[in-house]
Scaffold this active site. Structure first.
Site, short mmCIF file in Angstrom:
data_model
loop_
_atom_site.label_atom_id
_atom_site.label_comp_id
_atom_site.label_asym_id
_atom_site.label_seq_id
_atom_site.Cartn_x
_atom_site.Cartn_y
_atom_site.Cartn_z
N ASN A 43 0.83 -1.20 0.00
CA ASN A 43 0.00 0.00 0.00
C ASN A 43 0.87 1.25 0.00
O ASN A 43 1.96 1.28 0.58
CB ASN A 43 -1.00 0.00 1.17
N GLU A 45 0.09 5.22 0.63
CA GLU A 45 -0.89 6.23 1.01
C GLU A 45 -0.51 7.60 0.45
O GLU A 45 0.62 7.83 0.00
CB GLU A 45 -1.00 6.30 2.53
N CYS A 54 -3.78 0.52 -3.01
CA CYS A 54 -3.79 -0.68 -2.18
C CYS A 54 -2.70 -1.64 -2.64
O CYS A 54 -2.27 -1.62 -3.79
CB CYS A 54 -5.14 -1.39 -2.29
N GLU A 56 -2.91 -4.82 -3.21
CA GLU A 56 -3.39 -5.69 -4.29
C GLU A 56 -3.38 -4.98 -5.63
O GLU A 56 -3.02 -5.58 -6.65
CB GLU A 56 -4.82 -6.18 -3.99
N CYS A 86 -10.14 -4.80 0.13
CA CYS A 86 -11.27 -3.88 0.10
C CYS A 86 -12.15 -4.22 -1.10
O CYS A 86 -11.81 -5.06 -1.94
CB CYS A 86 -10.78 -2.44 0.03
N CYS A 89 -10.46 -3.82 -4.52
CA CYS A 89 -9.46 -4.86 -4.78
C CYS A 89 -10.10 -6.21 -5.00
O CYS A 89 -9.60 -7.03 -5.79
CB CYS A 89 -8.43 -4.89 -3.66
#
Length: 135
Positions: A43, A45, A54, A56, A86, A89
């Protein structure tokens, strides 16, 4: 089920490279393609939260940019025992997953649970060609 040590170690290693100064929640993902290739992502941010990436999503992008189009197995690792993908993803994994894709969820100690895509996203969007098998 294949040996998951390589996926676990790849996801755990890339998780350490995550950029998460806002949540302090590091996530790593490792995807295996049908030919055995492994791609990872972590990830990343951003102060403008919607532009974060993310783990993934990063792994899927790495896989696609290397010329692959199918995921046969995935592993996601985070600090929580059930760090499931999430919604976005889950849809990404469904888009490129084989019919037998299994997503393994792990914490730093090991795999805690494994899911089929139907368990994670029972009513996913998908291409007509994929639904009818004429991919």
């Amino acid at each position: 089920m294949t040996d998951l040590n390589d996926l676990f170690e790849a996801a755990r290693t890339v998780r350490k490279r995550a950029y998460a100064p806002y949540s302090n929640f590091l996530v790593g993902a490792a995807l295996r393609t049908p030919d055995g290739s492994v791609f990872t992502g972590c990830n990343v941010e951003n102060a403008s939260y919607p532009v974060s990436v993310c783990a993934e999503g990063g792994a899927v992008s790495a896989m696609i940019s290397a010329g692959h189009r199918e995921i046969s197995e995935a592993l996601v690792i985070g600090d929580a025992a059930l760090c499931t993908p999430c919604g976005m993803c889950r849809q990404r994994l469904k888009e490129f997953g084989t019919d037998t894709l299994v997503v393994h969820v792990a914490d730093l100690e090991g795999i805690r649970r494994s899911f089929t895509m139907d368990e994670l996203l029972p009513a996913a969007f998908e291409l007509e060609e994929k639904r009818t098998g004429s991919r």
